[in-house]
Write an enzyme that holds these catalytic residues in place. Structure first.
Site, PDB file in Angstrom:
ATOM      1  N   ASP A   1      36.651  29.798  43.972  1.00  0.00           N
ATOM      2  CA  ASP A   1      36.113  31.081  43.500  1.00  0.00           C
ATOM      3  C   ASP A   1      34.910  30.826  42.593  1.00  0.00           C
ATOM      4  OD1 ASP A   1      35.800  33.747  42.944  1.00  0.00           O
ATOM      5  OD2 ASP A   1      37.594  33.917  41.684  1.00  0.00           O
TER       6      ASP A   1
ATOM      7  N   HIS B   1      34.237  35.986  43.643  1.00  0.00           N
ATOM      8  CA  HIS B   1      34.782  37.341  43.850  1.00  0.00           C
ATOM      9  C   HIS B   1      34.012  38.396  43.055  1.00  0.00           C
ATOM     10  CE1 HIS B   1      37.459  37.016  40.154  1.00  0.00           C
ATOM     11  NE2 HIS B   1      37.267  38.310  40.157  1.00  0.00           N
TER      12      HIS B   1
ATOM     13  N   SER C   1      36.357  37.810  34.479  1.00  0.00           N
ATOM     14  CA  SER C   1      36.122  36.956  35.647  1.00  0.00           C
ATOM     15  C   SER C   1      34.681  36.483  35.707  1.00  0.00           C
ATOM     16  CB  SER C   1      36.416  37.727  36.932  1.00  0.00           C
ATOM     17  OG  SER C   1      37.785  37.924  37.064  1.00  0.00           O
TER      18      SER C   1
HETATM   19  C1  4AZ Z   1      41.063  39.784  37.261  1.00  0.00           C
HETATM   20  O1  4AZ Z   1      41.697  40.640  37.848  1.00  0.00           O
HETATM   21  C2  4AZ Z   1      41.799  38.822  36.414  1.00  0.00           C
HETATM   22  N1  4AZ Z   1      44.933  36.509  33.313  1.00  0.00           N
HETATM   23  C3  4AZ Z   1      41.106  37.877  35.698  1.00  0.00           C
HETATM   24  C4  4AZ Z   1      41.781  36.974  34.912  1.00  0.00           C
HETATM   25  C5  4AZ Z   1      43.138  37.011  34.844  1.00  0.00           C
HETATM   26  C6  4AZ Z   1      43.852  37.953  35.544  1.00  0.00           C
HETATM   27  C7  4AZ Z   1      43.175  38.857  36.339  1.00  0.00           C
HETATM   28  C8  4AZ Z   1      43.835  36.006  34.009  1.00  0.00           C
HETATM   29  O2  4AZ Z   1      39.853  39.702  37.359  1.00  0.00           O
END
Ligand code: 4AZ
Length: 246
Positions: free
Chosen positions: A111, A66, A200
């Protein structure tokens, strides 16, 4: 009246205590030097930190699918070897991306993506590949997550690399929290500690091995919803095959 008063005061205290713990319910991180997590990468989109990534070899990094939804390779570059998201280290262009064929952009299944770099990284104390885990750790195992993401849900992100320790959550327990998760996902949580938006694509590490890629979750450090990670042990066969083609 006295009883009511006590009740009011104690419930006000509870609300107050609650709001403190909510405001502290950030990533719960501490600053990290890149030498502590030398596999950590900042994935830049048009020159700005957008996601984490992980060094697999001197020419391949792993990230979340993503994080690389655009097919325009020119938009992306990586920064390695720096504790800062916006300066230092080596910045390298990319030459190819392979996203998992069964990546699902709504449910964030599978992902994961591989990125080939245009030029080789110069490896050193601050720039090191990390081996992939062969098996997913049991629930309760502490794991290290790091990144430059938000320090709380909808909060600001950090220019300085942060790290925190979360515990692997048993797959069935995590599935009950969310109603549904897939076998290619693994969860981790700890009170007041989590990955968040901007982390992420980054690493979740146990015993010096990559067990997860930061993927998603409901908010960040939510008491009922663990962070969700791509399960590297499950995705390892895909990674090892896709490396030949990226
Ligand atoms: C995000 O939106 C995201 N709590 C990444 C990690 C987590 C929540 C959201 C984990 O990229």
């Amino acid at each position: 009246m006295f009883i009511q008063c006590i009740f009011l005061i104690s419930s006000a205290a509870l609300i107050f205590a609650g709001s403190i713990s909510i405001s502290e319910r950030i990533v719960g991180g501490q600053p990290a030097n890149i030498s502590e997590v030398p596999w950590q990468v900042s994935l830049l989109e048009r020159g700005k930190h957008d996601c984490g990534a992980v060094i697999f070899s001197d020419e391949i990094v792993i990230t979340a699918a993503h994080c690389v939804e655009s097919n325009n390779l020119e938009e992306y570059s990586v920064r390695v070897g720096s504790s800062k998201s916006n300066q230092g280290g080596q910045v390298v262009q990319i030459s190819n991306i392979i996203r998992h064929e069964n990546y699902h952009y709504i449910y964030l299944l599978n992902d994961i993506a591989l990125i080939r770099l245009k030029t080789k990284l110069q490896l050193g104390d601050n720039v090191r590949p990390i081996p992939l885990a062969d098996r997913a750790p049991a629930g309760g195992t502490p794991a290290l997550v790091s990144g430059w993401g938000r320090i709380k849900h909808k909060g600001p992100s950090s220019e300085d690399l942060l790290k925190t320790t979360v515990n692997i959550v048993d797959w069935n327990v995590c599935r009950r929290s969310y109603g549904y998760i897939s076998k290619d996902q693994i969860c981790a949580a700890a009170s007041g500690k989590d990955s968040c938006q901007g982390d992420s694509g980054g690493p979740l590490v146990v015993d010096g091995k990559l067990v997860g890629i930061v993927s998603t979750g409901n908010e960040c450090a939510h008491p009922y919803f663990p962070g969700i990670y791509a399960n590297v042990a499950v995705l390892k066969p895909w990674i090892e095959n896709a490396i030949k083609f990226v």
